[in-house]
Design a protein around this motif. Sequence first.
Motif, mmCIF file in Angstrom:
data_model
loop_
_atom_site.group_PDB
_atom_site.id
_atom_site.type_symbol
_atom_site.label_atom_id
_atom_site.label_comp_id
_atom_site.label_asym_id
_atom_site.label_seq_id
_atom_site.Cartn_x
_atom_site.Cartn_y
_atom_site.Cartn_z
ATOM 1 N N TYR A 1 -18.348 -58.596 -12.438
ATOM 2 C CA TYR A 1 -18.282 -59.170 -13.907
ATOM 3 C C TYR A 1 -19.316 -58.070 -14.720
ATOM 4 C CZ TYR A 1 -14.098 -62.501 -14.122
ATOM 5 O OH TYR A 1 -13.058 -63.061 -13.348
ATOM 6 N N CYS A 2 -19.295 -57.227 -15.366
ATOM 7 C CA CYS A 2 -20.095 -56.151 -15.566
ATOM 8 C C CYS A 2 -19.889 -54.900 -17.144
ATOM 9 C CB CYS A 2 -20.273 -55.254 -14.410
ATOM 10 S SG CYS A 2 -19.711 -54.258 -13.720
ATOM 11 N N LYS A 3 -20.947 -54.599 -17.286
ATOM 12 C CA LYS A 3 -20.345 -53.713 -18.106
ATOM 13 C C LYS A 3 -20.764 -51.993 -17.809
ATOM 14 C CE LYS A 3 -21.153 -52.781 -23.162
ATOM 15 N NZ LYS A 3 -22.591 -53.393 -24.281
ATOM 16 N N LYS A 4 -19.572 -51.096 -18.073
ATOM 17 C CA LYS A 4 -19.884 -49.692 -17.576
ATOM 18 C C LYS A 4 -21.955 -49.438 -17.393
ATOM 19 C CE LYS A 4 -16.074 -47.928 -16.262
ATOM 20 N NZ LYS A 4 -15.698 -47.084 -15.302
ATOM 21 N N THR A 5 -22.542 -49.365 -18.695
ATOM 22 C CA THR A 5 -23.224 -49.663 -20.129
ATOM 23 C C THR A 5 -24.726 -49.906 -19.644
ATOM 24 O OG1 THR A 5 -22.890 -50.329 -21.783
ATOM 25 C CG2 THR A 5 -22.178 -47.758 -21.931
ATOM 26 N N CYS A 6 -24.125 -51.157 -18.839
ATOM 27 C CA CYS A 6 -25.866 -52.050 -18.267
ATOM 28 C C CYS A 6 -26.081 -51.205 -16.948
ATOM 29 C CB CYS A 6 -25.051 -52.954 -18.102
ATOM 30 S SG CYS A 6 -25.922 -53.784 -17.305
ATOM 31 N N LYS A 7 -27.680 -50.784 -17.384
ATOM 32 C CA LYS A 7 -28.368 -50.958 -16.160
ATOM 33 C C LYS A 7 -28.180 -51.600 -14.725
ATOM 34 C CE LYS A 7 -29.349 -46.709 -17.874
ATOM 35 N NZ LYS A 7 -28.801 -45.435 -18.096
ATOM 36 N N SER A 8 -28.831 -52.549 -15.062
ATOM 37 C CA SER A 8 -28.243 -53.264 -14.045
ATOM 38 C C SER A 8 -26.802 -54.110 -13.020
ATOM 39 C CB SER A 8 -28.626 -54.668 -14.743
ATOM 40 O OG SER A 8 -30.233 -54.943 -14.777
ATOM 41 N N CYS A 9 -26.476 -52.838 -13.779
ATOM 42 C CA CYS A 9 -24.857 -53.360 -13.400
ATOM 43 C C CYS A 9 -24.537 -52.555 -12.651
ATOM 44 C CB CYS A 9 -23.596 -53.187 -14.664
ATOM 45 S SG CYS A 9 -23.831 -55.127 -15.693
ATOM 46 N N PRO B 1 -18.901 -61.200 -25.935
ATOM 47 C CA PRO B 1 -19.505 -61.696 -24.358
ATOM 48 C C PRO B 1 -20.591 -60.940 -24.610
ATOM 49 C CG PRO B 1 -16.946 -61.342 -25.021
ATOM 50 C CD PRO B 1 -17.869 -60.896 -26.004
ATOM 51 N N ASN B 2 -20.996 -60.131 -24.491
ATOM 52 C CA ASN B 2 -22.919 -59.538 -24.980
ATOM 53 C C ASN B 2 -24.035 -60.802 -25.064
ATOM 54 O OD1 ASN B 2 -22.139 -56.793 -24.760
ATOM 55 N ND2 ASN B 2 -21.038 -56.529 -26.818
ATOM 56 N N LEU B 3 -23.756 -61.141 -25.050
ATOM 57 C CA LEU B 3 -24.473 -62.957 -25.309
ATOM 58 C C LEU B 3 -24.710 -62.977 -23.605
ATOM 59 C CD1 LEU B 3 -23.702 -64.691 -27.644
ATOM 60 C CD2 LEU B 3 -25.830 -63.563 -27.620
ATOM 61 N N LEU B 4 -23.906 -62.466 -22.808
ATOM 62 C CA LEU B 4 -23.589 -63.766 -21.048
ATOM 63 C C LEU B 4 -24.500 -62.783 -20.684
ATOM 64 C CD1 LEU B 4 -23.167 -65.603 -19.709
ATOM 65 C CD2 LEU B 4 -20.476 -64.248 -19.512
ATOM 66 N N GLY B 5 -25.869 -62.883 -19.590
ATOM 67 C CA GLY B 5 -26.166 -62.284 -18.636
ATOM 68 C C GLY B 5 -25.075 -61.514 -17.666
ATOM 69 N N ARG B 6 -25.410 -60.188 -17.009
ATOM 70 C CA ARG B 6 -24.422 -59.923 -15.680
ATOM 71 C C ARG B 6 -25.198 -58.830 -15.448
ATOM 72 N NH1 ARG B 6 -23.997 -57.015 -21.166
ATOM 73 N NH2 ARG B 6 -25.806 -55.331 -21.273
ATOM 74 N N PRO B 7 -24.889 -59.102 -13.969
ATOM 75 C CA PRO B 7 -23.210 -58.806 -13.641
ATOM 76 C C PRO B 7 -22.950 -59.943 -13.120
ATOM 77 C CG PRO B 7 -25.015 -57.803 -11.468
ATOM 78 C CD PRO B 7 -26.038 -57.995 -13.091
ATOM 79 N N ILE B 8 -22.503 -60.351 -13.429
ATOM 80 C CA ILE B 8 -21.338 -61.628 -12.887
ATOM 81 C C ILE B 8 -20.410 -61.488 -11.191
ATOM 82 C CG2 ILE B 8 -20.334 -63.807 -12.813
ATOM 83 C CD1 ILE B 8 -21.302 -63.817 -16.418
ATOM 84 N N LEU B 9 -20.776 -62.381 -10.271
ATOM 85 C CA LEU B 9 -19.504 -61.818 -8.933
ATOM 86 C C LEU B 9 -19.406 -63.711 -8.889
ATOM 87 C CD1 LEU B 9 -21.864 -60.094 -5.981
ATOM 88 C CD2 LEU B 9 -20.395 -58.920 -7.841
ATOM 89 N N VAL B 10 -17.956 -63.262 -8.727
ATOM 90 C CA VAL B 10 -17.127 -64.437 -8.463
ATOM 91 C C VAL B 10 -15.779 -64.249 -7.340
ATOM 92 C CG1 VAL B 10 -15.448 -66.281 -9.509
ATOM 93 C CG2 VAL B 10 -17.111 -64.713 -10.541
ATOM 94 N N TRP B 11 -16.541 -65.033 -6.561
ATOM 95 C CA TRP B 11 -15.726 -65.079 -4.996
ATOM 96 C C TRP B 11 -14.332 -65.529 -5.713
ATOM 97 C CZ3 TRP B 11 -20.812 -64.780 -5.466
ATOM 98 C CH2 TRP B 11 -21.114 -63.323 -4.455
ATOM 99 N N PRO B 12 -13.507 -66.011 -4.817
ATOM 100 C CA PRO B 12 -11.822 -65.993 -4.569
ATOM 101 C C PRO B 12 -11.882 -67.890 -4.148
ATOM 102 C CG PRO B 12 -12.077 -64.403 -3.033
ATOM 103 C CD PRO B 12 -13.623 -64.623 -3.570
ATOM 104 N N ASP B 13 -13.468 -68.299 -3.827
ATOM 105 C CA ASP B 13 -13.512 -69.543 -3.672
ATOM 106 C C ASP B 13 -14.272 -69.908 -4.439
ATOM 107 O OD1 ASP B 13 -15.912 -69.274 -2.986
ATOM 108 O OD2 ASP B 13 -16.115 -69.882 -1.161
ATOM 109 N N GLY B 14 -14.582 -69.507 -5.773
ATOM 110 C CA GLY B 14 -14.799 -69.994 -6.844
ATOM 111 C C GLY B 14 -17.061 -69.897 -6.773
#
Length: 110
Positions: free
Chosen positions: A7-15, A82-95
């Motif tokens: 989960y990220c945003k294309k224009t975000c440098k960290s992402c 949603p832009n308030l939330l920190g990024r990026p976020i990785l989520v695995w299938p197991d949660g």
Amino acid sequence: MPTVDFYCKKTCKSCQKAQRWLDEHGVDYRFIDYTKQLPPREVVEAALRERGAQALRKRHPRFKELKDAGLEVWLREVEADPNLLGRPILVWPDGRWVMGFGPDWEDLFA
């Protein structure tokens, strides 16, 4: 290794850095623009519970106003913007999930 949701945003440098890292390390991921689809609510709630205001983007214009607001307000505000939330976020299938990009990512995929 299972495919992770990125989960990220294309224009975000960290992402962008995180995506480059995932590509260079051969990690299977699904790119999801989090401004169009937030991570699962339980992940957002867990991040806000665990990290408090640190799960919010400090550069967001409303951060100072919201930093002491508390979980219910943060959840409502992140769902509205949603832009308030920190990024990026990785989520695995197991949660499992991780927020932010850093040198500890090596350990995540070891």
